[in-house]
Design a protein around this motif. Structure first.
Motif, PDB file in Angstrom:
ATOM      1  N   ILE A  40       0.841  -1.200   0.000  1.00  0.00           N
ATOM      2  CA  ILE A  40       0.000   0.000   0.000  1.00  0.00           C
ATOM      3  C   ILE A  40       0.876   1.249   0.000  1.00  0.00           C
ATOM      4  O   ILE A  40       1.791   1.384   0.812  1.00  0.00           O
ATOM      5  CB  ILE A  40      -0.928   0.040   1.224  1.00  0.00           C
ATOM      6  N   ARG A  41       0.557   2.171  -0.908  1.00  0.00           N
ATOM      7  CA  ARG A  41       1.207   3.482  -0.953  1.00  0.00           C
ATOM      8  C   ARG A  41       0.098   4.522  -0.851  1.00  0.00           C
ATOM      9  O   ARG A  41      -0.724   4.671  -1.753  1.00  0.00           O
ATOM     10  CB  ARG A  41       1.993   3.644  -2.257  1.00  0.00           C
ATOM     11  N   THR A  42       0.064   5.234   0.279  1.00  0.00           N
ATOM     12  CA  THR A  42      -1.072   6.099   0.546  1.00  0.00           C
ATOM     13  C   THR A  42      -0.646   7.293   1.397  1.00  0.00           C
ATOM     14  O   THR A  42       0.537   7.493   1.671  1.00  0.00           O
ATOM     15  CB  THR A  42      -2.188   5.294   1.243  1.00  0.00           C
ATOM     16  N   PHE A  43      -1.612   8.077   1.816  1.00  0.00           N
ATOM     17  CA  PHE A  43      -1.340   9.261   2.628  1.00  0.00           C
ATOM     18  C   PHE A  43      -1.310   8.915   4.121  1.00  0.00           C
ATOM     19  O   PHE A  43      -0.332   9.142   4.806  1.00  0.00           O
ATOM     20  CB  PHE A  43      -2.409  10.334   2.357  1.00  0.00           C
ATOM     21  N   SER A  44      -2.385   8.329   4.616  1.00  0.00           N
ATOM     22  CA  SER A  44      -2.561   8.096   6.049  1.00  0.00           C
ATOM     23  C   SER A  44      -1.852   6.837   6.527  1.00  0.00           C
ATOM     24  O   SER A  44      -2.138   5.732   6.046  1.00  0.00           O
ATOM     25  CB  SER A  44      -4.054   8.000   6.364  1.00  0.00           C
ATOM     26  N   HIS A  45      -0.977   6.990   7.507  1.00  0.00           N
ATOM     27  CA  HIS A  45      -0.331   5.818   8.086  1.00  0.00           C
ATOM     28  C   HIS A  45      -1.344   4.978   8.857  1.00  0.00           C
ATOM     29  O   HIS A  45      -1.233   3.745   8.895  1.00  0.00           O
ATOM     30  CB  HIS A  45       0.816   6.236   9.008  1.00  0.00           C
ATOM     31  N   ALA A  46      -2.352   5.619   9.443  1.00  0.00           N
ATOM     32  CA  ALA A  46      -3.383   4.890  10.174  1.00  0.00           C
ATOM     33  C   ALA A  46      -4.141   3.938   9.255  1.00  0.00           C
ATOM     34  O   ALA A  46      -4.554   2.854   9.677  1.00  0.00           O
ATOM     35  CB  ALA A  46      -4.349   5.878  10.837  1.00  0.00           C
ATOM     36  N   LEU A  47      -4.318   4.319   7.994  1.00  0.00           N
ATOM     37  CA  LEU A  47      -5.004   3.446   7.034  1.00  0.00           C
ATOM     38  C   LEU A  47      -4.220   2.144   6.852  1.00  0.00           C
ATOM     39  O   LEU A  47      -4.802   1.053   6.863  1.00  0.00           O
ATOM     40  CB  LEU A  47      -5.180   4.158   5.698  1.00  0.00           C
ATOM     41  N   VAL A  48      -2.915   2.259   6.702  1.00  0.00           N
ATOM     42  CA  VAL A  48      -2.082   1.068   6.516  1.00  0.00           C
ATOM     43  C   VAL A  48      -2.108   0.196   7.771  1.00  0.00           C
ATOM     44  O   VAL A  48      -2.174  -1.042   7.687  1.00  0.00           O
ATOM     45  CB  VAL A  48      -0.636   1.474   6.155  1.00  0.00           C
ATOM     46  N   GLN A  49      -2.065   0.827   8.928  1.00  0.00           N
ATOM     47  CA  GLN A  49      -2.117   0.069  10.179  1.00  0.00           C
ATOM     48  C   GLN A  49      -3.431  -0.701  10.309  1.00  0.00           C
ATOM     49  O   GLN A  49      -3.443  -1.869  10.705  1.00  0.00           O
ATOM     50  CB  GLN A  49      -1.939   1.019  11.367  1.00  0.00           C
ATOM     51  N   THR A  50      -4.536  -0.026   9.984  1.00  0.00           N
ATOM     52  CA  THR A  50      -5.843  -0.678  10.065  1.00  0.00           C
ATOM     53  C   THR A  50      -5.950  -1.811   9.053  1.00  0.00           C
ATOM     54  O   THR A  50      -6.449  -2.904   9.355  1.00  0.00           O
ATOM     55  CB  THR A  50      -6.969   0.338   9.830  1.00  0.00           C
ATOM     56  N   PHE A  51      -5.482  -1.568   7.832  1.00  0.00           N
ATOM     57  CA  PHE A  51      -5.518  -2.605   6.798  1.00  0.00           C
ATOM     58  C   PHE A  51      -4.741  -3.825   7.273  1.00  0.00           C
ATOM     59  O   PHE A  51      -5.208  -4.969   7.136  1.00  0.00           O
ATOM     60  CB  PHE A  51      -4.937  -2.050   5.494  1.00  0.00           C
ATOM     61  N   ALA A  52      -3.559  -3.610   7.821  1.00  0.00           N
ATOM     62  CA  ALA A  52      -2.733  -4.727   8.293  1.00  0.00           C
ATOM     63  C   ALA A  52      -3.425  -5.492   9.417  1.00  0.00           C
ATOM     64  O   ALA A  52      -3.355  -6.725   9.485  1.00  0.00           O
ATOM     65  CB  ALA A  52      -1.377  -4.213   8.756  1.00  0.00           C
ATOM     66  N   GLU A  53      -4.102  -4.781  10.290  1.00  0.00           N
ATOM     67  CA  GLU A  53      -4.783  -5.418  11.421  1.00  0.00           C
ATOM     68  C   GLU A  53      -5.841  -6.416  10.948  1.00  0.00           C
ATOM     69  O   GLU A  53      -6.044  -7.463  11.566  1.00  0.00           O
ATOM     70  CB  GLU A  53      -5.428  -4.350  12.301  1.00  0.00           C
ATOM     71  N   TYR A  54      -6.504  -6.085   9.841  1.00  0.00           N
ATOM     72  CA  TYR A  54      -7.599  -6.926   9.355  1.00  0.00           C
ATOM     73  C   TYR A  54      -7.203  -7.793   8.156  1.00  0.00           C
ATOM     74  O   TYR A  54      -8.031  -8.527   7.632  1.00  0.00           O
ATOM     75  CB  TYR A  54      -8.806  -6.052   8.995  1.00  0.00           C
ATOM     76  N   SER A  55      -5.944  -7.731   7.750  1.00  0.00           N
ATOM     77  CA  SER A  55      -5.481  -8.521   6.611  1.00  0.00           C
ATOM     78  C   SER A  55      -5.050  -9.912   7.064  1.00  0.00           C
ATOM     79  O   SER A  55      -4.428 -10.073   8.119  1.00  0.00           O
ATOM     80  CB  SER A  55      -4.305  -7.817   5.931  1.00  0.00           C
ATOM     81  N   SER A  56      -5.346 -10.894   6.233  1.00  0.00           N
ATOM     82  CA  SER A  56      -4.923 -12.266   6.525  1.00  0.00           C
ATOM     83  C   SER A  56      -3.570 -12.593   5.895  1.00  0.00           C
ATOM     84  O   SER A  56      -3.069 -13.707   6.046  1.00  0.00           O
ATOM     85  CB  SER A  56      -5.982 -13.260   6.026  1.00  0.00           C
ATOM     86  N   VAL A  57      -2.979 -11.621   5.164  1.00  0.00           N
ATOM     87  CA  VAL A  57      -1.681 -11.816   4.516  1.00  0.00           C
ATOM     88  C   VAL A  57      -0.755 -10.660   4.874  1.00  0.00           C
ATOM     89  O   VAL A  57      -1.204  -9.618   5.366  1.00  0.00           O
ATOM     90  CB  VAL A  57      -1.839 -11.925   2.972  1.00  0.00           C
ATOM     91  N   PRO A  58       0.548 -10.813   4.639  1.00  0.00           N
ATOM     92  CA  PRO A  58       1.481  -9.725   4.959  1.00  0.00           C
ATOM     93  C   PRO A  58       1.162  -8.431   4.208  1.00  0.00           C
ATOM     94  O   PRO A  58       0.752  -8.457   3.050  1.00  0.00           O
ATOM     95  CB  PRO A  58       2.839 -10.289   4.520  1.00  0.00           C
ATOM     96  N   VAL A  59       1.381  -7.312   4.897  1.00  0.00           N
ATOM     97  CA  VAL A  59       1.151  -5.988   4.317  1.00  0.00           C
ATOM     98  C   VAL A  59       2.450  -5.196   4.374  1.00  0.00           C
ATOM     99  O   VAL A  59       3.137  -5.182   5.406  1.00  0.00           O
ATOM    100  CB  VAL A  59       0.038  -5.234   5.073  1.00  0.00           C
ATOM    101  N   ILE A  60       2.780  -4.549   3.263  1.00  0.00           N
ATOM    102  CA  ILE A  60       3.987  -3.727   3.158  1.00  0.00           C
ATOM    103  C   ILE A  60       3.589  -2.264   3.013  1.00  0.00           C
ATOM    104  O   ILE A  60       2.760  -1.912   2.160  1.00  0.00           O
ATOM    105  CB  ILE A  60       4.837  -4.142   1.944  1.00  0.00           C
ATOM    106  N   ASN A  61       4.180  -1.417   3.836  1.00  0.00           N
ATOM    107  CA  ASN A  61       4.008   0.024   3.689  1.00  0.00           C
ATOM    108  C   ASN A  61       4.986   0.523   2.627  1.00  0.00           C
ATOM    109  O   ASN A  61       6.186   0.567   2.851  1.00  0.00           O
ATOM    110  CB  ASN A  61       4.278   0.720   5.031  1.00  0.00           C
ATOM    111  N   ALA A  62       4.446   0.905   1.474  1.00  0.00           N
ATOM    112  CA  ALA A  62       5.288   1.407   0.382  1.00  0.00           C
ATOM    113  C   ALA A  62       5.377   2.922   0.389  1.00  0.00           C
ATOM    114  O   ALA A  62       5.910   3.498  -0.551  1.00  0.00           O
ATOM    115  CB  ALA A  62       4.751   0.919  -0.960  1.00  0.00           C
ATOM    116  N   LEU A  63       4.877   3.558   1.403  1.00  0.00           N
ATOM    117  CA  LEU A  63       4.985   4.991   1.704  1.00  0.00           C
ATOM    118  C   LEU A  63       3.676   5.478   2.294  1.00  0.00           C
ATOM    119  O   LEU A  63       2.598   5.161   1.799  1.00  0.00           O
ATOM    120  CB  LEU A  63       5.318   5.843   0.474  1.00  0.00           C
ATOM    121  N   THR A  64       3.802   6.210   3.398  1.00  0.00           N
ATOM    122  CA  THR A  64       2.700   6.999   3.944  1.00  0.00           C
ATOM    123  C   THR A  64       3.253   8.388   4.250  1.00  0.00           C
ATOM    124  O   THR A  64       4.452   8.637   4.087  1.00  0.00           O
ATOM    125  CB  THR A  64       2.132   6.391   5.242  1.00  0.00           C
TER     126      THR A  64
END
Length: 303
Positions: free
Chosen positions: A103-127
């Protein structure tokens, strides 16, 4: 190994990060020698972009292709994230169909929330807060040119932005000193600075920060989403341009890095980008190799 995410450099241990850098160098050599290595055939990465990018898309997409897998590009127009679907619901749905998400997005909280509910690994590609993948490439590049960065001095010149925050995390994880020179009002995250006060020095004068540094780093003065502040920032950052003359104050064998794209004539002079001390283009290529090592690390024990 249970599912792991990579949202900041603190999600891996220092030993794991150093192992990852060593593996990135190996994968780079394998690519250069024409070795075919496809451990992730039929595996799919979802690449969610709310912020556009050249290097991020090309490096992740190429990396998955090298591994025999597929990378699926998703813009805000392609997902319900852009139409108001709760992040929690999107995470559940998307992660049920793919093997890894970037995920490459603006809000870091969005990536954190996505990771919390994801069943697979999540990579922060920039916030707006962090850019840890770039730091992997930077650390790989320094290691290739100068060896271990442990105990060295790094100078950050410019805006206390997501890259600067990630350099603070890197100083902790890779054990180096960090001098940060930025105008008043443009400092990095205050909590991060306080948590790493033993290795961080905040300064206003770039000349002080660069003095005896082993690595000098900068980034654009107005990041994506700050275009309306461009003129004001050019005024505020006058005197913070990295030039060959400023680099002369650093150690004789110091390197210069920039995560690109560079605004020549603003945060960096045109002649500095062409200086032999500038390794910005090998640094950009290393996004591919470092991220391949990261993908392998996150996926290898889950497949």
């Amino acid at each position: 190994m249970s599912k792991r995410h990579f949202l900041t450099l603190l999600d891996l241990t220092p030993a794991e990060l150093n192992q990852l850098i060593a593996r990135a160098i190996e994968l780079k050599q394998m690519r250069n020698e024409g070795v075919i290595y496809e451990p992730f055939k039929n595996r799919v990465m979802a690449m969610i972009f709310e912020k556009a990018s050249t290097r991020t898309r090309v490096s992740f997409e190429t990396g998955m292709a090298h591994f025999g897998g597929h990378a699926m590009f998703l813009s805000p127009r392609d997902t319900q994230l852009g139409r108001g679907e709760p992040v929690e619901d999107s995470a559940r749905v998307i992660s049920s169909m793919v093997d890894i998400v970037m995920i490459r997005t603006f809000s870091h909280a969005l990536v954190q929330t996505f990771a919390e509910y994801s069943s697979v690994p999540v990579i922060n590609a920039l916030t707006d807060d962090f850019h840890p993948c770039q730091l992997l490439a930077d650390m790989q590049t320094f290691h290739e040119y100068r060896g271990s960065i442990q105990g060295k001095t790094v100078a950050w010149v410019g805006d206390g932005n997501n890259m600067c925050n990630s350099y603070i995390n890197a100083s902790r994880q890779f054990d180096f000193k960090l001098n940060i020179a930025c105008p008043e009002g443009f400092e990095p995250n205050a909590d991060l600075v306080a948590q790493n006060a033993d290795r961080i020095t905040l300064l206003e004068a770039p000349e002080e920060a660069v003095d005896k540094a082993d690595l000098v780093v900068t980034d654009v003065w107005a990041s994506m989403g700050q275009e309306s502040e461009q003129r004001e920032r050019i005024r505020e950052f006058r005197g913070y341009q990295v030039t060959p003359q400023l680099m002369d104050l650093a150690n004789k064998d110091a390197l210069f890095m920039h995560c690109l794209p560079a605004h020549r004539g603003e945060e960096v002079s045109a002649d500095m980008m062409d200086d032999q001390r500038c390794v910005a283009f090998p640094e950009a290529e290393n996004r591919l190799h470092a991220q391949k090592a990261l993908i392998e690390f996150l996926l290898k024990d889950l497949i």
